[in-house]
Design a protein around this motif. Structure first.
Motif, mmCIF file in Angstrom:
data_model
loop_
_atom_site.group_PDB
_atom_site.id
_atom_site.type_symbol
_atom_site.label_atom_id
_atom_site.label_comp_id
_atom_site.label_asym_id
_atom_site.label_seq_id
_atom_site.Cartn_x
_atom_site.Cartn_y
_atom_site.Cartn_z
ATOM 1 N N MET A 1 1.363 25.733 58.252
ATOM 2 C CA MET A 1 0.128 26.846 57.773
ATOM 3 C C MET A 1 -1.199 25.833 58.084
ATOM 4 S SD MET A 1 2.146 28.526 54.516
ATOM 5 C CE MET A 1 1.896 30.227 55.015
ATOM 6 N N SER A 2 -1.442 27.010 58.164
ATOM 7 C CA SER A 2 -3.083 27.111 58.455
ATOM 8 C C SER A 2 -3.597 27.193 56.713
ATOM 9 C CB SER A 2 -4.317 27.447 58.727
ATOM 10 O OG SER A 2 -3.842 29.058 58.411
ATOM 11 N N VAL B 1 -7.723 24.640 47.783
ATOM 12 C CA VAL B 1 -6.283 24.748 48.680
ATOM 13 C C VAL B 1 -6.543 23.762 49.457
ATOM 14 C CG1 VAL B 1 -5.419 25.461 50.267
ATOM 15 C CG2 VAL B 1 -6.240 27.101 48.629
ATOM 16 N N TYR B 2 -7.644 23.603 50.048
ATOM 17 C CA TYR B 2 -8.298 22.207 50.500
ATOM 18 C C TYR B 2 -8.569 21.078 50.424
ATOM 19 C CZ TYR B 2 -10.417 24.860 54.963
ATOM 20 O OH TYR B 2 -10.703 25.612 55.802
ATOM 21 N N ARG B 3 -8.340 21.146 48.842
ATOM 22 C CA ARG B 3 -8.491 19.531 48.518
ATOM 23 C C ARG B 3 -6.592 19.305 47.544
ATOM 24 N NH1 ARG B 3 -13.417 20.909 43.971
ATOM 25 N NH2 ARG B 3 -14.795 20.626 45.248
ATOM 26 N N PHE C 1 -6.751 22.425 61.295
ATOM 27 C CA PHE C 1 -5.944 22.214 60.913
ATOM 28 C C PHE C 1 -4.737 22.846 59.790
ATOM 29 C CE2 PHE C 1 -8.417 18.331 60.267
ATOM 30 C CZ PHE C 1 -8.056 17.783 61.507
ATOM 31 N N ARG C 2 -3.294 22.578 60.050
ATOM 32 C CA ARG C 2 -1.925 23.271 59.524
ATOM 33 C C ARG C 2 -1.047 22.074 58.625
ATOM 34 N NH1 ARG C 2 -0.857 28.094 61.211
ATOM 35 N NH2 ARG C 2 -1.945 29.246 63.302
ATOM 36 N N TYR C 3 -0.490 22.188 58.089
ATOM 37 C CA TYR C 3 0.471 21.185 56.882
ATOM 38 C C TYR C 3 1.801 22.156 56.911
ATOM 39 C CZ TYR C 3 -4.121 19.909 55.476
ATOM 40 O OH TYR C 3 -5.573 19.520 56.205
ATOM 41 N N GLU C 4 2.780 20.993 57.036
ATOM 42 C CA GLU C 4 3.922 21.272 56.687
ATOM 43 C C GLU C 4 4.399 20.231 55.612
ATOM 44 O OE1 GLU C 4 6.811 21.493 59.604
ATOM 45 O OE2 GLU C 4 6.107 19.895 60.324
ATOM 46 N N LEU C 5 5.761 20.240 54.978
ATOM 47 C CA LEU C 5 5.934 19.943 53.738
ATOM 48 C C LEU C 5 7.203 18.621 54.438
ATOM 49 C CD1 LEU C 5 7.694 21.485 50.938
ATOM 50 C CD2 LEU C 5 5.812 20.104 50.962
ATOM 51 N N CYS C 6 6.153 17.298 54.485
ATOM 52 C CA CYS C 6 7.610 16.358 55.361
ATOM 53 C C CYS C 6 9.358 16.847 54.066
ATOM 54 C CB CYS C 6 7.448 15.058 54.558
ATOM 55 S SG CYS C 6 5.053 14.982 55.997
ATOM 56 N N GLN C 7 9.567 17.037 53.503
ATOM 57 C CA GLN C 7 10.294 16.472 52.486
ATOM 58 C C GLN C 7 11.561 17.334 53.529
ATOM 59 O OE1 GLN C 7 11.556 18.706 49.397
ATOM 60 N NE2 GLN C 7 12.605 16.429 47.873
ATOM 61 N N GLY C 8 12.848 16.799 53.419
ATOM 62 C CA GLY C 8 13.796 17.261 53.768
ATOM 63 C C GLY C 8 14.010 17.589 54.946
ATOM 64 N N ARG C 9 12.858 17.095 55.940
ATOM 65 C CA ARG C 9 12.487 16.957 57.399
ATOM 66 C C ARG C 9 12.152 15.642 58.065
ATOM 67 N NH1 ARG C 9 8.788 22.502 57.112
ATOM 68 N NH2 ARG C 9 10.090 23.070 55.706
ATOM 69 N N VAL D 1 2.563 15.878 52.751
ATOM 70 C CA VAL D 1 2.585 16.681 53.698
ATOM 71 C C VAL D 1 1.986 16.247 55.181
ATOM 72 C CG1 VAL D 1 2.197 19.114 52.595
ATOM 73 C CG2 VAL D 1 0.412 17.254 53.286
ATOM 74 N N SER D 2 2.102 16.725 55.703
ATOM 75 C CA SER D 2 1.869 16.503 57.329
ATOM 76 C C SER D 2 1.342 17.068 58.154
ATOM 77 C CB SER D 2 2.809 15.658 58.580
ATOM 78 O OG SER D 2 4.077 16.873 59.047
#
Ligand SMILES: [Zn+2]
Ligand SMILES: [Zn+2]
Ligand SMILES: [Zn+2]
Length: 138
Positions: free
Chosen positions: A34-35, A55-57, A78-86, A68-69
């Motif tokens: 997500m952005s 949100v940025y911080r 940039f977009r962000y997604e959780l690393c956990q479980g993936r 997050v990656s």
């Protein structure tokens, strides 16, 4: 919210503030990167007042903690997604409708070894994102 995420946060001595919890919850509900503005919109819809700067911080703290990656599709953001479980993976984004699909493999493993051999750097991170046309838009 994932308990281990909260735990890693607290171990790091960080306070789990309401905005941080809310942003984590948004990321956990969403299956694509997500952005910042998408995250912000989702918070606003949920009647959670968090400004864009927060949100940025928060995302940059999450990034530092390896929670997050960050991915980039030549959109100028940039977009962000959780690393956990993936597992580590890459993405392709449709130019037409914006749909993002996961590519559940990393074709770069051999390349990384070559890069390290060639440059004697230690590779810490890498990015490889694809842009194209999904089956509906092509
Ligand atoms: Zn499409
Ligand atoms: Zn993904
Ligand atoms: Zn990779």
């Amino acid at each position: 919210m994932g308990h281990s995420l909260l735990a890693s946060f607290q171990r790091d001595g960080r306070r789990v503030t309401r905005p941080r919890k809310a942003i984590l919850a948004v990321l956990e509900r969403t299956r694509h990167p997500m952005s910042v503005s998408e995250i912000h919109t989702s918070l606003t819809r949920g009647k959670i007042a968090v400004d864009l700067v927060t949100v940025y911080r928060t995302l940059s703290v999450f990034k530092q903690l390896g929670m997050v990656s960050r991915v980039e599709f030549q959109e100028g953001q940039f977009r962000y997604e959780l690393c956990q479980g993936r597992a580590h993976h890459h993405h392709i984004r449709c130019r037409g409708c914006g749909h993002i699909a996961d590519l559940m493999l990393c074709p770069l493993k051999k390349v990384l070894a070559m890069v390290e051999r060639e440059t004697r750097f230690l590779v810490e991170d890498h990015s490889l994102e694809f842009i194209g046309w999904c089956p509906q838009c092509r």
